[in-house]
Write an enzyme that holds these catalytic residues in place. Sequence first.
Site, PDB file in Angstrom:
ATOM      1  N   LEU A  66      11.268   1.259   7.016  1.00  0.00           N
ATOM      2  CA  LEU A  66      10.628   1.716   5.789  1.00  0.00           C
ATOM      3  C   LEU A  66      11.308   3.022   5.389  1.00  0.00           C
ATOM      4  CD1 LEU A  66       8.179   1.202   3.837  1.00  0.00           C
ATOM      5  CD2 LEU A  66       7.078   3.058   5.084  1.00  0.00           C
ATOM      6  N   TYR A  72       0.829  -1.202   0.000  1.00  0.00           N
ATOM      7  CA  TYR A  72       0.000   0.000   0.000  1.00  0.00           C
ATOM      8  C   TYR A  72       0.865   1.253   0.000  1.00  0.00           C
ATOM      9  CZ  TYR A  72       0.915   0.962   4.977  1.00  0.00           C
ATOM     10  OH  TYR A  72       1.517   1.276   6.169  1.00  0.00           O
ATOM     11  N   GLU A 119      12.930   2.362  14.041  1.00  0.00           N
ATOM     12  CA  GLU A 119      11.945   3.378  13.631  1.00  0.00           C
ATOM     13  C   GLU A 119      10.716   3.220  14.508  1.00  0.00           C
ATOM     14  OE1 GLU A 119      10.244   2.745   9.703  1.00  0.00           O
ATOM     15  OE2 GLU A 119      10.268   0.590   9.960  1.00  0.00           O
ATOM     16  N   LYS A 179       6.449  -1.844   1.929  1.00  0.00           N
ATOM     17  CA  LYS A 179       5.276  -1.243   2.569  1.00  0.00           C
ATOM     18  C   LYS A 179       4.099  -2.211   2.424  1.00  0.00           C
ATOM     19  CE  LYS A 179       3.164   3.315   3.191  1.00  0.00           C
ATOM     20  NZ  LYS A 179       3.240   3.329   4.642  1.00  0.00           N
TER      21      LYS A 179
HETATM   22  N1  PMP Z   1       7.893   3.730   8.951  1.00  0.00           N
HETATM   23  C1  PMP Z   1       6.744   3.042   9.018  1.00  0.00           C
HETATM   24  C2  PMP Z   1       6.761   1.675   9.624  1.00  0.00           C
HETATM   25  C3  PMP Z   1       5.555   3.597   8.529  1.00  0.00           C
HETATM   26  O1  PMP Z   1       4.396   2.902   8.569  1.00  0.00           O
HETATM   27  C4  PMP Z   1       5.580   4.908   7.991  1.00  0.00           C
HETATM   28  C5  PMP Z   1       4.316   5.560   7.506  1.00  0.00           C
HETATM   29  N2  PMP Z   1       3.836   4.956   6.366  1.00  0.00           N
HETATM   30  C6  PMP Z   1       6.793   5.589   7.937  1.00  0.00           C
HETATM   31  C7  PMP Z   1       7.937   4.975   8.430  1.00  0.00           C
HETATM   32  C8  PMP Z   1       6.882   6.978   7.361  1.00  0.00           C
HETATM   33  O2  PMP Z   1       6.770   6.950   5.964  1.00  0.00           O
HETATM   34  P1  PMP Z   1       6.223   8.215   5.162  1.00  0.00           P
HETATM   35  O3  PMP Z   1       7.024   9.400   5.579  1.00  0.00           O
HETATM   36  O4  PMP Z   1       6.459   7.843   3.730  1.00  0.00           O
HETATM   37  O5  PMP Z   1       4.776   8.364   5.484  1.00  0.00           O
END
Ligand code: PMP
Length: 285
Positions: A203, A32, A179, A147
């Site tokens: 991610l 997603y 994270e 993701k």
């Molecule tokens: N890490 C994880 C595990 C996440 O779910 C997200 C949010 N989707 C992020 C980091 C941050 O990613 P982004 O800045 O692309 O929203």
Amino acid sequence: MDIVYLNGHFVPRDKAMISPDDRGFVFGDSVYEVMRWYGGFFFDMDGHMNRLRRSLHETRIVWNDIDTFADLAEELVNKNDLGNDCSLVYVQVTRGAAPRNHVFPDPAVSPTVFASARRQSVDTLLWERGIAIAVAPDPRWNRCDIKSTALLANIMSLQEAHDNGFMEVCFVRDGFITEGAHSNIFLVRNDTVYTHPESNFILSGITRKNVISLAAENGIGLAEERVAADIIPYIREAFITNTSGEVIPVIRIGDQILGDGTPGDITRKIHVLFRDKVMAGSPVH
Ligand code: PMP
């Protein structure tokens, strides 16, 4: 009316029908993206589309029409009368519907592509106050770079953090901070900002990438290096990043109050730089 996109059609949400054999439903066999519409443009749509392409490639899910998505997302926003509002667009691509079998369907079936949009402004109160985040072992698999919608580990950890009054969790794997359950984490020590390097344990956040570029462009010291959890007592400030919240200050990690318990100076600076970059966005993707 809430209009969603499903497999080539825009339909009312309550008319969107997905098979109970869908592998996204049965196995979490799907990926997603979430992108933010700022009342006229998407922020870093290219970044989101590239990450989606990568997630599809890594999971070997084939969606031939991915190049149409940026236009489709804007159409979805407009069909929901969100053109002038801040909103989030969600898109999910599953491997499709087939009788339950762990092995990929053979012959392959069409992927299920679903997208929806909802009004959601950024929570500016969190920017002013900052948040507390819990510390917890990272229980996830070792492909956090994908993701995937299979988020049970993230959900369980985040819920436990919420139950204890925290808004995010700071995951620790092998003694190092990775994270959050739904954000990337940045920690400031001795005027340098640290964040976990890109790897299979995090991610690669779109907000994270933009923050890293902004730091470089503005002479803010930033290192993509792992930080050991046992230095948390020496951290002066921290922040998390994600698409829904942008740059959110962290004022407490577990029991440890950071600095004077208010958002730190470097965090504020990066927050403002990010806001400026968003506001300078143009209505193209
Ligand atoms: N890490 C994880 C595990 C996440 O779910 C997200 C949010 N989707 C992020 C980091 C941050 O990613 P982004 O800045 O692309 O929203």
